[in-house]
Design an enzyme around this catalytic site. Structure first.
Site, PDB file in Angstrom:
ATOM      1  CG  HIS A 117      -0.209  -0.014   2.517  1.00 14.10           C
ATOM      2  ND1 HIS A 117       0.439   1.084   3.036  1.00 14.10           N
ATOM      3  CD2 HIS A 117      -0.016  -1.019   3.410  1.00 14.10           C
ATOM      4  CE1 HIS A 117       0.991   0.767   4.196  1.00 14.10           C
ATOM      5  NE2 HIS A 117       0.738  -0.503   4.447  1.00 14.10           N
ATOM      6  CG  ASP A 413       5.379  -3.600   6.347  1.00 16.55           C
ATOM      7  OD1 ASP A 413       4.308  -4.186   6.627  1.00 16.55           O
ATOM      8  OD2 ASP A 413       6.001  -2.918   7.193  1.00 16.55           O
TER       9      ASP A 413
END
Length: 530
Positions: A117, A413
């Site tokens: 994102h 992540d």
């Protein structure tokens, strides 16, 4: 008349004239060589020289049989502040990308993308400080902006026409708070992925990856249930397919950040992660400089050090750095100036994170976790590629619009980091905001069939499966295929410009489990630990 001696002796004159010509000729050649190097007409270094390590893998050997098509940028040990700015990925520069580049006569069959994102508001709050002031509504007149932003905002208003897997239908399609909420995607994050999508649209335009009348099955979008991943995925898709038809789109839900679908149960994976987290903890508490820094920060803010640690200050400080805001302060009594956290303190914490990444690679526990964490996603991607490759074989009747030729997975992540590690790209930079990993499937020119074999009096040719189908892996636009575990050795043996798909399939279905001394996902997951 006296005899000539020294330089003036007839024999010496001839000899020295020859030496003079040699010297002058050598000087001329040296000048020409330097001039050509300056003009980039000759290579300044031998092709067989080993280049320094890069951010995406180990040193690259440029052997005699192979000349790299795509150069790799050389890097130095990262400075914690400079590395943090790179992590921000502020969309204010021109980006070079190698997606879509291939040798002549190669056909692009499919593309599979996983993204992190974009820029978000912090997930943690530092007590006794003012939260960063950021507006999380979208406005084409506010910076950073993008030429597609206004049209994107309008198009998202029609999102009800799309098909949404539960519980995604209730997730807002745009960030919409004038004062950002915790973890909310910012306008910077939206712009980052509009840029990413547009970049890939330009890269693949000449390859006609998707026809103008693409079918619903040809485009696959999946995301976790967080608004920041949903909105990032939509921004990327809009950049890639402006004004896409909502009625054709289904947004699929992945409940796990590992995108493991129905294959998430793996006890050994969790054990490796716990062991690596313990390694991480021990490394952190042994760092005396980090301890002093936390104590100093806690004293500045008037907090117990334990409470400051729990607030994960690096997350908030990164937000201040990325958005050009002053670091947070705590008010002082008696009219004294406020006490503020400093860049030097931030640099110490960030450096410890970089040290942890290096130690993680050295110990190897995280790699074992990563292999088991990302096998389901990699296996799914491999199966999709294999289906597309088979359906595109010469002589096979292809069902139009039946293949997933573009897949987009919008993740975190904690998804991209293990994916990089599982692929053997452990030296790659930690996934920044709006990072992307791209898998490309290519078909090369037809490979000559094998020699004719005689069987039962009839001529038959031996089948060569998959020799003309290839894979490329790119990370943030950089070709890292030949740094990967499945194709690192291939480069040194042959002169193929791309990596055979067969290497990737064998790696995913067998070879990657060597890291955990197993031959299959099931064996690795359910092995007993003493």
């Amino acid at each position: 008349m006296e005899k000539a001696v020294g330089w003036f002796h007839p024999k010496m004159l001839a000899r020295n004239r020859f030496l003079l010509l040699v010297v002058v000729g050598g000087v001329v050649l040296a000048i020409v060589s330097v001039s050509l190097q300056f003009l980039n007409l000759t290579p300044a270094t031998p092709m067989a020289e080993k280049r320094p390590a890069t951010s995406s893998g180990e040193g690259l050997s440029l052997g005699k049989s192979r000349k790299r098509v795509f150069p790799v940028t050389q890097t130095q040990e990262p400075d914690p502040i400079a590395e943090a700015y790179s992590y921000c990925n502020t969309p204010n520069r021109t980006e070079q990308a190698w997606e879509g580049h291939s040798p002549a006569d190669y056909k692009l069959l499919s593309v599979h993308v996983m993204i992190r994102h974009g820029d978000r508001y912090p997930l943690y709050y530092i007590p006794k400080t003012k939260r960063p002031t950021i507006n999380c509504t979208l406005s084409a007149s506010r910076r950073p902006s993008h030429p597609l932003l206004k049209a994107f905002i309008s198009h998202m208003a029609q999102g009800g026409r799309g098909h949404w897997e539960s519980p995604l239908a209730s997730v807002p399609r745009l960030p919409n708070h004038s004062a950002c909420e915790m973890g909310e995607l910012t306008q910077t994050g939206v712009v980052q992925h509009l840029r990413n999508g547009k970049l890939l649209q330009q890269a693949y335009k000449q390859h006609t990856l998707l026809p103008s009348d693409w079918s619903p099955r040809q485009v696959w979008l999946e995301t976790t249930g967080k608004s920041r991943t949903v909105q990032s995925g939509l921004a990327f898709l809009y950049g890639f397919l402006p004004d896409f038809d909502w009625k054709k789109l289904t947004v699929h839900h992945q409940w796990s950040t590992l995108f493991c679908g129905s294959s998430c149960d793996c006890p050994a994976r969790n054990k490796y992660l716990e062991e690596d987290q313990r390694r991480q903890y021990l490394l952190r508490v042994a760092d005396a400089n980090l301890e002093r820094t936390y104590a100093s920060m806690a004293q500045t803010l008037g907090l117990p050090p334990r409470q400051l640690r729990a607030a994960n200050p690096i997350d908030s400080l990164l937000c201040h750095l990325c958005h050009g805001l002053a670091f947070p302060c705590a008010p002082s009594g008696d009219g004294a100036p406020p006490r503020c956290l400093t860049r030097e303190q931030f640099a110490v914490i960030r450096q410890q994170q970089l040290d942890d990444e290096a130690d993680r690679r050295r110990v190897g526990l995280y790699r074992k976790y990563a292999v088991l964490a990302m096998f389901p996603y990699l296996n799914r991607t491999a199966a999709k590629m294999e289906r597309v490759a088979k359906s595109s074989e010469a002589g096979r009747q292809r069902r139009v619009g039946a293949d997933e030729v573009f897949t987009l997975s919008s993740a975190h992540d904690v998804t991209l980091a293990p994916l990089l590690s599982a692929l053997g790209l452990e030296r790659a930079q930690f996934p920044r905001f709006a990072a992307r990993i791209v898998f490309e499937l290519w078909r090369g020119p037809p490979v000559p069939l094998g020699p004719v074999r005689r069987k039962g009096g009839k001529g038959e040719r031996s089948k060569v499966n998959g020799r003309d189908v290839f894979i490329r892996v790119l990370y943030n636009g950089e070709d890292v295929t030949f740094h990967s575990a499945f194709c690192r050795l291939h480069e040194r043996r042959v002169s193929q410009p791309l990596c055979p798909l067969a290497n990737f399939l064998t790696f995913v279905r067998r070879d990657m489990f060597r890291v955990v001394n197993a031959t299959s996902y099931s064996e690795a997951c359910y092995r007993r630990f003493d």
